[in-house]
Design an enzyme around this catalytic site. Sequence first.
Site, mmCIF file in Angstrom:
data_model
loop_
_atom_site.group_PDB
_atom_site.id
_atom_site.type_symbol
_atom_site.label_atom_id
_atom_site.label_comp_id
_atom_site.label_asym_id
_atom_site.label_seq_id
_atom_site.Cartn_x
_atom_site.Cartn_y
_atom_site.Cartn_z
ATOM 1 N N GLN A 102 11.966 8.462 8.021
ATOM 2 C CA GLN A 102 13.037 9.161 7.304
ATOM 3 C C GLN A 102 13.566 8.260 6.190
ATOM 4 O OE1 GLN A 102 15.862 11.316 10.237
ATOM 5 N NE2 GLN A 102 14.896 9.669 11.413
ATOM 6 N N HIS A 120 11.676 11.818 3.508
ATOM 7 C CA HIS A 120 12.826 12.029 2.629
ATOM 8 C C HIS A 120 12.648 11.407 1.258
ATOM 9 C CE1 HIS A 120 15.412 12.469 6.521
ATOM 10 N NE2 HIS A 120 14.718 13.561 6.243
ATOM 11 N N CYS A 152 10.755 13.497 -22.398
ATOM 12 C CA CYS A 152 11.465 14.700 -22.877
ATOM 13 C C CYS A 152 12.973 14.489 -22.973
ATOM 14 C CB CYS A 152 11.168 15.893 -21.955
ATOM 15 S SG CYS A 152 11.943 15.752 -20.331
ATOM 16 N N SER A 191 19.539 8.123 14.576
ATOM 17 C CA SER A 191 20.594 8.779 15.365
ATOM 18 C C SER A 191 20.141 10.172 15.792
ATOM 19 C CB SER A 191 21.879 8.860 14.532
ATOM 20 O OG SER A 191 21.608 9.513 13.304
ATOM 21 N N ALA A 233 15.016 -3.097 17.223
ATOM 22 C CA ALA A 233 13.588 -2.871 16.961
ATOM 23 C C ALA A 233 12.868 -4.165 16.591
ATOM 24 C CB ALA A 233 13.445 -1.857 15.832
HETATM 25 C C1 BV8 Z 1 16.725 21.012 5.160
HETATM 26 C C2 BV8 Z 1 18.354 11.183 1.633
HETATM 27 C C3 BV8 Z 1 16.116 23.256 4.798
HETATM 28 C C4 BV8 Z 1 19.552 10.665 1.032
HETATM 29 C C5 BV8 Z 1 18.702 12.196 3.731
HETATM 30 C C6 BV8 Z 1 22.460 22.061 11.643
HETATM 31 C C7 BV8 Z 1 21.286 22.018 12.358
HETATM 32 C C8 BV8 Z 1 20.092 21.686 11.744
HETATM 33 C C9 BV8 Z 1 20.064 21.365 10.393
HETATM 34 C C10 BV8 Z 1 21.245 21.390 9.696
HETATM 35 C C11 BV8 Z 1 22.430 21.748 10.302
HETATM 36 N N1 BV8 Z 1 23.398 21.692 9.345
HETATM 37 C C12 BV8 Z 1 22.847 21.308 8.168
HETATM 38 C C13 BV8 Z 1 21.560 21.140 8.375
HETATM 39 C C14 BV8 Z 1 20.575 20.709 7.413
HETATM 40 C C15 BV8 Z 1 20.647 19.212 7.153
HETATM 41 C C16 BV8 Z 1 20.993 18.378 8.364
HETATM 42 O O1 BV8 Z 1 20.155 18.097 9.206
HETATM 43 N N2 BV8 Z 1 22.247 17.948 8.428
HETATM 44 C C17 BV8 Z 1 22.659 17.129 9.558
HETATM 45 C C18 BV8 Z 1 23.582 16.037 9.067
HETATM 46 C C19 BV8 Z 1 23.268 18.030 10.595
HETATM 47 N N3 BV8 Z 1 19.291 18.880 6.764
HETATM 48 C C20 BV8 Z 1 18.931 19.054 5.505
HETATM 49 O O2 BV8 Z 1 19.661 19.455 4.616
HETATM 50 C C21 BV8 Z 1 17.467 18.758 5.240
HETATM 51 N N4 BV8 Z 1 16.885 19.856 4.549
HETATM 52 O O3 BV8 Z 1 17.138 21.255 6.283
HETATM 53 O O4 BV8 Z 1 16.059 21.922 4.361
HETATM 54 C C22 BV8 Z 1 17.331 23.816 4.140
HETATM 55 C C23 BV8 Z 1 17.226 24.193 2.831
HETATM 56 C C24 BV8 Z 1 18.325 24.780 2.220
HETATM 57 C C25 BV8 Z 1 19.536 24.931 2.920
HETATM 58 C C26 BV8 Z 1 19.637 24.469 4.254
HETATM 59 C C27 BV8 Z 1 18.534 23.911 4.871
HETATM 60 C C28 BV8 Z 1 17.338 17.524 4.363
HETATM 61 C C29 BV8 Z 1 17.593 16.309 5.207
HETATM 62 C C30 BV8 Z 1 17.363 15.056 4.371
HETATM 63 C C31 BV8 Z 1 18.680 14.590 3.860
HETATM 64 N N5 BV8 Z 1 18.491 13.323 3.182
HETATM 65 N N6 BV8 Z 1 18.561 11.106 3.053
HETATM 66 C C32 BV8 Z 1 19.445 9.193 0.951
HETATM 67 O O5 BV8 Z 1 18.813 8.530 1.817
HETATM 68 O O6 BV8 Z 1 20.043 8.690 -0.004
HETATM 69 S S1 BV8 Z 1 19.123 12.076 5.347
HETATM 70 C C33 BV8 Z 1 19.651 10.519 5.751
HETATM 71 O O7 BV8 Z 1 19.870 10.574 7.167
HETATM 72 C C34 BV8 Z 1 18.624 9.410 5.566
HETATM 73 O O8 BV8 Z 1 17.439 9.802 4.939
HETATM 74 C C35 BV8 Z 1 18.306 8.984 6.980
HETATM 75 O O9 BV8 Z 1 17.002 8.663 7.112
HETATM 76 C C36 BV8 Z 1 18.637 10.206 7.716
HETATM 77 C C37 BV8 Z 1 18.784 10.080 9.197
HETATM 78 O O10 BV8 Z 1 19.686 9.017 9.467
HETATM 79 P P1 BV8 Z 1 19.114 7.838 10.386
HETATM 80 O O11 BV8 Z 1 17.868 7.313 9.772
HETATM 81 O O12 BV8 Z 1 19.034 8.330 11.788
HETATM 82 O O13 BV8 Z 1 20.221 6.739 10.213
HETATM 83 P P2 BV8 Z 1 21.611 6.620 10.998
HETATM 84 O O14 BV8 Z 1 22.434 5.628 10.277
HETATM 85 O O15 BV8 Z 1 22.156 7.993 11.269
HETATM 86 O O16 BV8 Z 1 21.197 6.021 12.414
HETATM 87 C C38 BV8 Z 1 20.676 4.694 12.486
HETATM 88 C C39 BV8 Z 1 20.305 4.461 13.932
HETATM 89 O O17 BV8 Z 1 19.719 3.172 14.023
HETATM 90 C C40 BV8 Z 1 21.496 4.466 14.874
HETATM 91 O O18 BV8 Z 1 21.183 5.276 16.003
HETATM 92 C C41 BV8 Z 1 21.638 2.997 15.296
HETATM 93 O O19 BV8 Z 1 22.080 2.877 16.621
HETATM 94 C C42 BV8 Z 1 20.224 2.518 15.152
HETATM 95 N N7 BV8 Z 1 20.086 1.079 14.921
HETATM 96 C C43 BV8 Z 1 20.947 0.228 14.291
HETATM 97 N N8 BV8 Z 1 20.408 -1.029 14.275
HETATM 98 C C44 BV8 Z 1 19.193 -0.943 14.893
HETATM 99 C C45 BV8 Z 1 18.980 0.390 15.284
HETATM 100 N N9 BV8 Z 1 17.873 0.783 15.927
HETATM 101 C C46 BV8 Z 1 16.936 -0.158 16.184
HETATM 102 N N10 BV8 Z 1 17.057 -1.460 15.819
HETATM 103 C C47 BV8 Z 1 18.167 -1.873 15.179
HETATM 104 N N11 BV8 Z 1 18.296 -3.189 14.844
#
Ligand code: BV8
Length: 247
Positions: A102, A120, A152, A191, A233
């Site tokens: 991701q 992504h 462009c 997450s 990790a």
């Molecule tokens: C889409 C780009 C169709 C930006 C990103 C309800 C249900 C289902 C879907 C939805 C819903 N409501 C809204 C939606 C749609 C939405 C969504 O899922 N929202 C969520 C918040 C509910 N999804 C979308 O919009 C997607 N498109 O569905 O298209 C559509 C079309 C039109 C209209 C509607 C739908 C697009 C999703 C992509 C969004 N873009 N990023 C950027 O990066 O600048 S998402 C963003 O979150 C990042 O890309 C990231 O990769 C992603 C996920 O986050 P994580 O990678 O999990 O990171 P996080 O910080 O959350 O967690 C880190 C974890 O690491 C933690 O658990 C922590 O404990 C752990 N950790 C920490 N240290 C360590 C570790 N683990 C191991 N070792 C360590 N040392």
Amino acid sequence: MLKNDIGSAAAVLRQAKRVVVLTGAGISAESGVPTFRGEHGLWRQFRAEDLATPEAFARDPKLVWEWYDWRRGIIAGVAPNPGHVTLAAWEKRFPEFALITQNVDGLHARAGSTNLAELHGNIWKVRCTKDDTISDDHSVPLKEIPPRCPDCGALLRPHIVWFGESLDSDVLGRAFALSAACEVMLVIGTSALVHPAASLPYRAAASGAKIIEINPTPTLLTGEADISLQGKAGEILPEIERLLAVK
Ligand code: BV8
């Protein structure tokens, strides 16, 4: 339920031929790249909807690009960690190995991963808002903010999937096919909140794959995992590799 220890994970992996890994921001945390939702996470200082959406970009492309330029500056200064390096080495260890991420930071590729699906997009790629031409841009800092297409003159945008935008259908289709066909899926540093990425482990489990989660804290997926390794990790992956390397 298998035991939640590294030995059990290594035992499951030792039997596997088709292994798929799904990573999130946590795999890059030990490299110094902020995650999204942790206590020092990116979203703590900014609101996702103010920056990572097409509406935000339409409203204020300069603000959105300032955020990405700041993140590019951080990522340019870091290196892959032992977690990225182990996953890159596993392309040779397992007969069939694929990595779905991701993350947009490009660190898996820098660590040497080649069989890689970037769900992504990639923070080092830009896309012309007029004709969708994609190009690499590794300039740190950006030459101008917001950057414009040299051909462009239209605004360039990050080649990144924003909230509310669909993922590339070929990339997503491949990710689902890999998830449906694997014997083991490791879910590392996510997450498990963002869809459709978050549904990939369920697709794998539905096809009978064993799910191994690596994360310091419990997530929405933990209850579904066959093995849940609570830790970092960058420490756990090399430890599993050490066990696998013992014949
Ligand atoms: C889409 C780009 C169709 C930006 C990103 C309800 C249900 C289902 C879907 C939805 C819903 N409501 C809204 C939606 C749609 C939405 C969504 O899922 N929202 C969520 C918040 C509910 N999804 C979308 O919009 C997607 N498109 O569905 O298209 C559509 C079309 C039109 C209209 C509607 C739908 C697009 C999703 C992509 C969004 N873009 N990023 C950027 O990066 O600048 S998402 C963003 O979150 C990042 O890309 C990231 O990769 C992603 C996920 O986050 P994580 O990678 O999990 O990171 P996080 O910080 O959350 O967690 C880190 C974890 O690491 C933690 O658990 C922590 O404990 C752990 N950790 C920490 N240290 C360590 C570790 N683990 C191991 N070792 C360590 N040392």
